[in-house]
Design an enzyme around this catalytic site. Sequence first.
Site, PDB file in Angstrom:
ATOM      1  N   ASN A 109      10.803  53.396 143.806  1.00 13.28           N
ATOM      2  CA  ASN A 109      10.033  53.870 144.961  1.00 13.28           C
ATOM      3  C   ASN A 109      10.795  53.727 146.285  1.00 13.28           C
ATOM      4  OD1 ASN A 109       9.813  51.137 145.236  1.00 13.28           O
ATOM      5  ND2 ASN A 109       7.602  51.051 144.987  1.00 13.28           N
ATOM      6  N   THR A 129       2.712  51.899 147.125  1.00 15.44           N
ATOM      7  CA  THR A 129       3.690  51.518 146.092  1.00 15.44           C
ATOM      8  C   THR A 129       3.946  52.661 145.120  1.00 15.44           C
ATOM      9  OG1 THR A 129       2.820  49.266 146.252  1.00 15.44           O
ATOM     10  CG2 THR A 129       4.220  49.764 144.348  1.00 15.44           C
ATOM     11  N   ARG A 138       7.930  57.096 150.723  1.00 13.49           N
ATOM     12  CA  ARG A 138       7.760  57.127 149.266  1.00 13.49           C
ATOM     13  C   ARG A 138       7.264  58.493 148.802  1.00 13.49           C
ATOM     14  NH1 ARG A 138       5.621  50.868 148.759  1.00 13.49           N
ATOM     15  NH2 ARG A 138       7.611  49.951 148.079  1.00 13.49           N
ATOM     16  N   TYR A 157      12.557  38.586 144.100  1.00 17.95           N
ATOM     17  CA  TYR A 157      11.261  39.019 143.562  1.00 17.95           C
ATOM     18  C   TYR A 157      10.549  37.910 142.783  1.00 17.95           C
ATOM     19  CZ  TYR A 157      11.637  43.983 144.837  1.00 17.95           C
ATOM     20  OH  TYR A 157      11.686  45.175 145.527  1.00 17.95           O
ATOM     21  N   PHE A 185       6.348  43.957 134.511  1.00 22.33           N
ATOM     22  CA  PHE A 185       7.473  44.841 134.843  1.00 22.33           C
ATOM     23  C   PHE A 185       8.644  44.083 135.475  1.00 22.33           C
ATOM     24  CE2 PHE A 185       4.342  44.984 138.306  1.00 22.33           C
ATOM     25  CZ  PHE A 185       5.117  44.580 139.388  1.00 22.33           C
ATOM     26  N   GLU A 196      12.208  36.607 153.899  1.00 21.64           N
ATOM     27  CA  GLU A 196      13.063  37.646 153.300  1.00 21.64           C
ATOM     28  C   GLU A 196      14.272  37.956 154.188  1.00 21.64           C
ATOM     29  OE1 GLU A 196       9.511  39.847 150.730  1.00 21.64           O
ATOM     30  OE2 GLU A 196      10.503  40.954 152.337  1.00 21.64           O
ATOM     31  N   ARG A 254       5.184  49.191 156.548  1.00 19.89           N
ATOM     32  CA  ARG A 254       4.379  49.492 155.347  1.00 19.89           C
ATOM     33  C   ARG A 254       3.739  50.874 155.479  1.00 19.89           C
ATOM     34  NH1 ARG A 254       4.884  45.989 150.930  1.00 19.89           N
ATOM     35  NH2 ARG A 254       3.003  47.036 150.239  1.00 19.89           N
ATOM     36  N   LYS A 280      16.390  50.933 148.284  1.00 18.93           N
ATOM     37  CA  LYS A 280      16.641  50.527 146.895  1.00 18.93           C
ATOM     38  C   LYS A 280      17.718  51.422 146.262  1.00 18.93           C
ATOM     39  CE  LYS A 280      11.941  48.684 146.318  1.00 18.93           C
ATOM     40  NZ  LYS A 280      10.772  48.574 145.402  1.00 18.93           N
ATOM     41  N   HIS A 330      11.735  48.975 150.046  1.00 14.67           N
ATOM     42  CA  HIS A 330      10.964  47.726 150.057  1.00 14.67           C
ATOM     43  C   HIS A 330      10.600  47.408 151.495  1.00 14.67           C
ATOM     44  CE1 HIS A 330       9.837  43.494 149.544  1.00 14.67           C
ATOM     45  NE2 HIS A 330      10.525  43.300 150.674  1.00 14.67           N
TER      46      HIS A 330
HETATM   47  P1  IDP Z   1       5.347  46.918 147.244  1.00 14.29           P
HETATM   48  O1  IDP Z   1       6.831  47.170 147.076  1.00 14.29           O
HETATM   49  O2  IDP Z   1       4.627  48.162 147.673  1.00 14.29           O
HETATM   50  O3  IDP Z   1       5.049  45.724 148.124  1.00 14.29           O
HETATM   51  P2  IDP Z   1       4.703  45.213 144.968  1.00 14.29           P
HETATM   52  O4  IDP Z   1       3.357  45.147 144.286  1.00 14.29           O
HETATM   53  O5  IDP Z   1       5.103  44.055 145.832  1.00 14.29           O
HETATM   54  O6  IDP Z   1       4.770  46.597 145.789  1.00 14.29           O
HETATM   55  O7  IDP Z   1       5.790  45.417 143.812  1.00 14.29           O
HETATM   56  C1  IDP Z   1       7.152  45.207 144.070  1.00 14.29           C
HETATM   57  C2  IDP Z   1       7.937  46.332 143.412  1.00 14.29           C
HETATM   58  O8  IDP Z   1       7.783  46.241 141.992  1.00 14.29           O
HETATM   59  C3  IDP Z   1       7.449  47.746 143.750  1.00 14.29           C
HETATM   60  O9  IDP Z   1       7.935  48.236 144.976  1.00 14.29           O
HETATM   61  C4  IDP Z   1       7.995  48.544 142.581  1.00 14.29           C
HETATM   62  O10 IDP Z   1       9.396  48.789 142.708  1.00 14.29           O
HETATM   63  C5  IDP Z   1       7.777  47.562 141.426  1.00 14.29           C
HETATM   64  N1  IDP Z   1       6.468  47.758 140.765  1.00 14.29           N
HETATM   65  C6  IDP Z   1       5.237  47.466 141.261  1.00 14.29           C
HETATM   66  N2  IDP Z   1       4.270  47.764 140.387  1.00 14.29           N
HETATM   67  C7  IDP Z   1       4.908  48.243 139.285  1.00 14.29           C
HETATM   68  C8  IDP Z   1       4.450  48.721 137.997  1.00 14.29           C
HETATM   69  O11 IDP Z   1       3.250  48.763 137.695  1.00 14.29           O
HETATM   70  N3  IDP Z   1       5.429  49.151 137.139  1.00 14.29           N
HETATM   71  C9  IDP Z   1       6.758  49.108 137.436  1.00 14.29           C
HETATM   72  N4  IDP Z   1       7.225  48.657 138.621  1.00 14.29           N
HETATM   73  C10 IDP Z   1       6.316  48.241 139.534  1.00 14.29           C
HETATM   74 MG    MG Z   2       5.567  43.736 147.823  1.00 15.80          MG
END
Ligand code: IDP
Ligand code: MG
Length: 142
Positions: free
Chosen positions: A114, A93, A104, A51, A59, A128, A87, A11, A117
């Site tokens: 973070n 996350t 991370r 997304y 968010f 994807e 993962r 990212k 992805h």
């Molecule tokens: P992941 O990337 O671990 O699969 P997801 O729930 O799919 O997590 O969320 C996608 C992305 O959205 C996360 O990697 C992060 O960048 C962002 N994100 C997830 N939860 C939050 C939040 O509560 N606040 C702000 N950004 C978030």
């Molecule tokens: Mg995800």
Amino acid sequence: MAIEQTLSIIKPDGVEKNVIGKIIARFEEEGLTPVGIRMVHLSQQEAEGFYAVHRERPFFGELVEFMTRGPVVVMALEGDNAVAKNREVMGATNPDDADEGTLRALYASGIEENTVHGSDSLENAAIEIKYFFSDIQVFPRG
Ligand code: IDP
Ligand code: MG
């Protein structure tokens, strides 16, 4: 175990922190071989499309803004059990919850920024990878 492909994105925060090389080296050490790589600066439309499943999350707007603020590195990674393995190497996350030594835990600054992805299922991995790569841009190594 089966050979799979999964999508990884370094990212904008990872690119800004100059850890592209460290992250790719880690994937290679973990048996996740890059079989497609490109750098792209996502447009708002491209980030929203990628997304789309998160469109209703509070968010979503901030996430799209973050993902479009600079270039990212998109990769198709190949290896045994690649979806779950990626993962595992990424960590949770929220970096506060991520296991020590995960990408991370090492590099992320918050739940949004973070660093990486990774696809969450084999089905989504295929979708994807197709979002960013045509068939002739991926070089399976088996
Ligand atoms: P992941 O990337 O671990 O699969 P997801 O729930 O799919 O997590 O969320 C996608 C992305 O959205 C996360 O990697 C992060 O960048 C962002 N994100 C997830 N939860 C939050 C939040 O509560 N606040 C702000 N950004 C978030
Ligand atoms: Mg995800």
